[in-house]
Write an enzyme that holds these catalytic residues in place. Sequence first.
Site, PDB file in Angstrom:
ATOM      1  N   HIS A   1     -19.172   0.154 -12.860  1.00 19.85           N
ATOM      2  CA  HIS A   1     -18.630   0.643 -11.575  1.00 19.85           C
ATOM      3  C   HIS A   1     -17.173   0.237 -11.338  1.00 19.85           C
ATOM      4  O   HIS A   1     -16.917  -0.695 -10.570  1.00 19.85           O
ATOM      5  CB  HIS A   1     -19.466   0.072 -10.423  1.00 19.85           C
ATOM      6  CG  HIS A   1     -20.845   0.615 -10.339  1.00 19.85           C
ATOM      7  ND1 HIS A   1     -21.178   1.708  -9.580  1.00 19.85           N
ATOM      8  CD2 HIS A   1     -21.986   0.209 -10.934  1.00 19.85           C
ATOM      9  CE1 HIS A   1     -22.464   1.955  -9.700  1.00 19.85           C
ATOM     10  NE2 HIS A   1     -22.985   1.056 -10.511  1.00 19.85           N
TER      11      HIS A   1
ATOM     12  N   CYS B   1     -22.407   5.219 -13.774  1.00 18.82           N
ATOM     13  CA  CYS B   1     -23.776   4.725 -13.662  1.00 18.82           C
ATOM     14  C   CYS B   1     -24.776   5.887 -13.472  1.00 18.82           C
ATOM     15  O   CYS B   1     -24.989   6.644 -14.411  1.00 18.82           O
ATOM     16  CB  CYS B   1     -23.858   3.678 -12.555  1.00 18.82           C
ATOM     17  SG  CYS B   1     -25.227   2.543 -12.787  1.00 18.82           S
TER      18      CYS B   1
ATOM     19  N   GLU C   1     -15.137   1.508  -9.398  1.00 17.75           N
ATOM     20  CA  GLU C   1     -14.780   1.679  -7.976  1.00 17.75           C
ATOM     21  C   GLU C   1     -15.064   0.413  -7.169  1.00 17.75           C
ATOM     22  O   GLU C   1     -14.659   0.318  -6.013  1.00 17.75           O
ATOM     23  CB  GLU C   1     -15.517   2.890  -7.386  1.00 17.75           C
ATOM     24  CG  GLU C   1     -16.984   2.705  -7.043  1.00 17.75           C
ATOM     25  CD  GLU C   1     -17.924   2.728  -8.256  1.00 17.75           C
ATOM     26  OE1 GLU C   1     -17.437   2.733  -9.400  1.00 17.75           O
ATOM     27  OE2 GLU C   1     -19.151   2.734  -8.031  1.00 17.75           O
TER      28      GLU C   1
HETATM   29  N1  GLN Z   1     -30.711   2.681 -11.888  1.00 15.01           N
HETATM   30  C1  GLN Z   1     -30.055   3.840 -11.367  1.00 15.01           C
HETATM   31  C2  GLN Z   1     -30.595   5.107 -12.022  1.00 15.01           C
HETATM   32  O1  GLN Z   1     -31.342   5.043 -12.940  1.00 15.01           O
HETATM   33  C3  GLN Z   1     -28.553   3.751 -11.581  1.00 15.01           C
HETATM   34  C4  GLN Z   1     -27.994   2.572 -10.822  1.00 15.01           C
HETATM   35  C5  GLN Z   1     -26.587   2.773 -10.346  1.00 15.01           C
HETATM   36  O2  GLN Z   1     -26.070   3.881 -10.290  1.00 15.01           O
HETATM   37  N2  GLN Z   1     -25.982   1.704  -9.911  1.00 15.01           N
HETATM   38  O3  GLN Z   1     -30.279   6.176 -11.625  1.00 15.01           O
END
Ligand code: GLN
Length: 216
Positions: free
Chosen positions: A194, A96, A196
């Site tokens: 994710h 992410c 994890e």
């Molecule tokens: N929206 C976050 C970003 O732009 C990422 C969200 C996340 O890591 N769950 O960095």
Amino acid sequence: MEHAPNLLPPEKVPAPRTDFAVGVLALQGSFWEHEVMLRKIGVAVREVRRAEDLEGLSGLIIPGGESTTIGKLAVEFGLLEPLREFGKSHAIWGTCAGAIFLSKDARRRQPLLGLMNITVERNAFGRQIASFEVDIPVPALKAVAPDDDRPFHAIFIRAPLIETVTPPAEVLATLEDGRIVAAQQGRLLATAFHPELTDDTRFHRYFLHLAGWKNK
Ligand code: GLN
């Protein structure tokens, strides 16, 4: 010298494995969940906050969180160049926000490692479906779980989309409509979701496999 019956004499105690450890970048975000997962698999884990912490590691996970914050802190802690160097010869997996940080372009000015030949769109899923879960096929996971045909349960939280994947990077997984949510470039791995937060260890084991882990 006498020893308690259940204790091995000191010379027989197996040395802890020091030949393989992975780091989790612990500046901000959900690093703890990755650590729990790695310990569950049986791997030594180290939290990374400074360049010295990378010493001797076989790989590094960059967790989800807020990519602008992770980037700013990485600059502040003098980690940008050491992480780029590390990524030239070691496995790195970004989940992410971590995937955004690994990319070469996130459409905004923010510190990026630029290690992977991918571009991303942050918060691509809009407000309505800012968070959602979906099962997706990830054929590459067969490398670590040949008999497991289950799709992977992907949890998206204000996730980015991987907009473009240019060689040597390649697509690892897409949503049903073809939008890209995971990519790989050699030992570098990016997932918009994710793993994890599930109890499925296949993605972590796949990353460990890229990092050279042999589960003895
Ligand atoms: N929206 C976050 C970003 O732009 C990422 C969200 C996340 O890591 N769950 O960095």
